[in-house]
Design a protein around this motif. Structure first.
Motif, PDB file in Angstrom:
ATOM      1  N   GLU A  98       0.829  -1.210   0.000  1.00  0.00           N
ATOM      2  CA  GLU A  98       0.000   0.000   0.000  1.00  0.00           C
ATOM      3  C   GLU A  98       0.866   1.265   0.000  1.00  0.00           C
ATOM      4  N   LYS A  99       1.878   1.293   0.877  1.00  0.00           N
ATOM      5  CA  LYS A  99       2.711   2.505   0.989  1.00  0.00           C
ATOM      6  C   LYS A  99       3.586   2.697  -0.256  1.00  0.00           C
ATOM      7  N   ALA A 100       4.047   1.603  -0.844  1.00  0.00           N
ATOM      8  CA  ALA A 100       4.869   1.728  -2.060  1.00  0.00           C
ATOM      9  C   ALA A 100       4.050   2.382  -3.178  1.00  0.00           C
ATOM     10  N   VAL A 101       2.781   1.996  -3.290  1.00  0.00           N
ATOM     11  CA  VAL A 101       1.926   2.598  -4.331  1.00  0.00           C
ATOM     12  C   VAL A 101       1.742   4.094  -4.039  1.00  0.00           C
ATOM     13  N   GLU A 102       1.456   4.425  -2.781  1.00  0.00           N
ATOM     14  CA  GLU A 102       1.218   5.830  -2.428  1.00  0.00           C
ATOM     15  C   GLU A 102       2.469   6.679  -2.632  1.00  0.00           C
ATOM     16  N   LEU A 103       3.623   6.143  -2.247  1.00  0.00           N
ATOM     17  CA  LEU A 103       4.865   6.929  -2.327  1.00  0.00           C
ATOM     18  C   LEU A 103       5.355   7.030  -3.765  1.00  0.00           C
ATOM     19  N   GLY A 104       5.003   6.035  -4.608  1.00  0.00           N
ATOM     20  CA  GLY A 104       5.313   6.124  -6.039  1.00  0.00           C
ATOM     21  C   GLY A 104       6.403   5.179  -6.494  1.00  0.00           C
ATOM     22  N   VAL A 105       6.025   3.964  -6.869  1.00  0.00           N
ATOM     23  CA  VAL A 105       6.962   3.028  -7.515  1.00  0.00           C
ATOM     24  C   VAL A 105       6.283   2.471  -8.768  1.00  0.00           C
ATOM     25  N   ALA A 106       7.104   1.956  -9.681  1.00  0.00           N
ATOM     26  CA  ALA A 106       6.550   1.423 -10.928  1.00  0.00           C
ATOM     27  C   ALA A 106       6.297  -0.086 -10.835  1.00  0.00           C
ATOM     28  N   ARG A 107       7.043  -0.772  -9.953  1.00  0.00           N
ATOM     29  CA  ARG A 107       6.937  -2.240  -9.900  1.00  0.00           C
ATOM     30  C   ARG A 107       7.226  -2.683  -8.477  1.00  0.00           C
ATOM     31  N   ILE A 108       6.469  -3.659  -8.028  1.00  0.00           N
ATOM     32  CA  ILE A 108       6.665  -4.210  -6.690  1.00  0.00           C
ATOM     33  C   ILE A 108       7.049  -5.672  -6.875  1.00  0.00           C
ATOM     34  N   GLN A 109       8.239  -6.025  -6.401  1.00  0.00           N
ATOM     35  CA  GLN A 109       8.775  -7.372  -6.657  1.00  0.00           C
ATOM     36  C   GLN A 109       9.082  -8.071  -5.331  1.00  0.00           C
ATOM     37  N   PRO A 110       8.216  -9.006  -4.903  1.00  0.00           N
ATOM     38  CA  PRO A 110       8.550  -9.780  -3.705  1.00  0.00           C
ATOM     39  C   PRO A 110       9.728 -10.708  -4.003  1.00  0.00           C
ATOM     40  N   VAL A 111      10.640 -10.801  -3.037  1.00  0.00           N
ATOM     41  CA  VAL A 111      11.878 -11.547  -3.245  1.00  0.00           C
ATOM     42  C   VAL A 111      12.074 -12.565  -2.133  1.00  0.00           C
ATOM     43  N   GLN A 112      12.388 -13.785  -2.558  1.00  0.00           N
ATOM     44  CA  GLN A 112      12.703 -14.838  -1.586  1.00  0.00           C
ATOM     45  C   GLN A 112      14.196 -14.771  -1.271  1.00  0.00           C
ATOM     46  N   CYS A 137      -5.280   6.964  -3.662  1.00  0.00           N
ATOM     47  CA  CYS A 137      -4.274   8.047  -3.585  1.00  0.00           C
ATOM     48  C   CYS A 137      -4.239   8.927  -4.831  1.00  0.00           C
ATOM     49  N   GLY A 138      -5.073   8.639  -5.820  1.00  0.00           N
ATOM     50  CA  GLY A 138      -5.110   9.509  -7.005  1.00  0.00           C
ATOM     51  C   GLY A 138      -4.094   9.131  -8.070  1.00  0.00           C
ATOM     52  N   ALA A 139      -3.413   7.976  -7.900  1.00  0.00           N
ATOM     53  CA  ALA A 139      -2.471   7.537  -8.941  1.00  0.00           C
ATOM     54  C   ALA A 139      -3.253   7.228 -10.221  1.00  0.00           C
ATOM     55  N   THR A 140      -2.607   7.425 -11.369  1.00  0.00           N
ATOM     56  CA  THR A 140      -3.285   7.089 -12.628  1.00  0.00           C
ATOM     57  C   THR A 140      -2.758   5.772 -13.213  1.00  0.00           C
ATOM     58  N   VAL A 141      -1.783   5.166 -12.503  1.00  0.00           N
ATOM     59  CA  VAL A 141      -1.228   3.872 -12.931  1.00  0.00           C
ATOM     60  C   VAL A 141      -1.162   2.975 -11.694  1.00  0.00           C
TER      61      VAL A 141
END
Ligand code: SAM
Length: 244
Positions: A98-112, A137-141
């Motif tokens: 949730e916070k990564a989207v709000e703060l602004g990232v293009a890709r979220i990659q969970p890593v083992q 949060c008003g993001a368009t992507v």
């Protein structure tokens, strides 16, 4: 003009007069939960054509139709920043997404990583969280939420030219600053956050040996992984991202 109370992510095209058919869950939310009526306004985005105002044309129990009227905002993609993180407990992993989207990232990659418990992750749930966060949060992507991948595999296929800001807990206490060289490196980046148990010795050696990796401290205290993700994205955004 009537204010739109609801902002929705849809996959369909958006454009002048474009009809948008609602899925069952969306119709339930709009008409049963939010009690919208024909003629009411909704804001829509699809990650391609910006944000559009639409009005309710047809409100049914199991579906409905909206019609786009005008574009309210252009497409504003986030900076080319990936968040690589080792999943932690469920609620904290949800928080990171949730916070990564709000703060602004293009890709979220969970890593083992060596000390990650991979049973803790449900990619479909994480994607739903990313959509909800973008709507709110008003993001368009909506950033892509990738499937879990091992750190070894990720580093073996690492794209040329993408730098990695590695939150390295062994640097706790060092000043939390981006070096001049790192600050000069505008372009494609990733932030790497470890699990509760931190990185293994072998992982540390592998990361330190790579030219594209910049290790950083996040200050004088050991942060939980979710706090570390927020702190590192904030630091990067303030120097190199769309806050700067
Ligand atoms: N168990 C580890 C230890 O005691 O050293 C701490 C791991 S910490 C809870 C989870 C992750 O957050 C770390 O792997 C690192 O990526 C990041 N982190 C937390 N505090 C940090 C700090 N002060 N500086 C850099 N990274 C930090």
């Amino acid at each position: 003009m009537q204010e739109a109370k609801v902002r929705l992510y849809v996959e369909q095209p958006l454009g002048p007069g474009q009809p948008v058919t609602l899925e069952r869950e969306q119709a339930h939310y709009l008409f049963n939960v939010m009690r919208l009526q024909p003629g009411d306004a909704v804001l829509l985005f699809n990650g391609r054509e910006g944000e559009w105002r639409a009005s309710v044309e047809d409100a049914g129990k199991r579906g409905g139709t909206l019609a786009c009227t005008e574009r309210t905002r252009p497409l504003q993609p986030p900076p080319d920043l990936w968040l690589l993180f080792a999943p932690v407990k469920k609620a904290r992993t949800d928080f990171i997404v949730e916070k990564a989207v709000e703060l602004g990232v293009a890709r979220i990659q969970p890593v083992q990583t060596a000390h990650t418990n991979s049973e803790r992750i449900r990619p479909d749930r994480l994607r739903a969280h990313a959509v909800e966060a973008a709507e709110q949060c008003g993001a368009t992507v909506v950033p892509e939420v990738a499937d879990l991948v091992s750190l070894d595999r990720l580093l073996s296929n690492w794209p040329d030219g993408r730098r990695i800001l590695w939150a390295d807990e062994s640097r706790v206490g060092a000043p939390a600053v981006l070096t001049k060289a790192a600050r000069a490196g505008r372009g494609s980046w990733a932030i790497l956050i470890g699990p509760e148990g931190g990185f293994s010795q072998a992982e540390r050696a592998r990361l330190l040996a790579r030219a594209e990796v910049t290790p950083i401290s996040l200050g004088p205290r050991i942060l939980r992984a979710d706090t570390a993700a927020v702190a590192a994205i904030t630091l990067w955004q303030a120097h190199l991202g769309d806050w700067a």
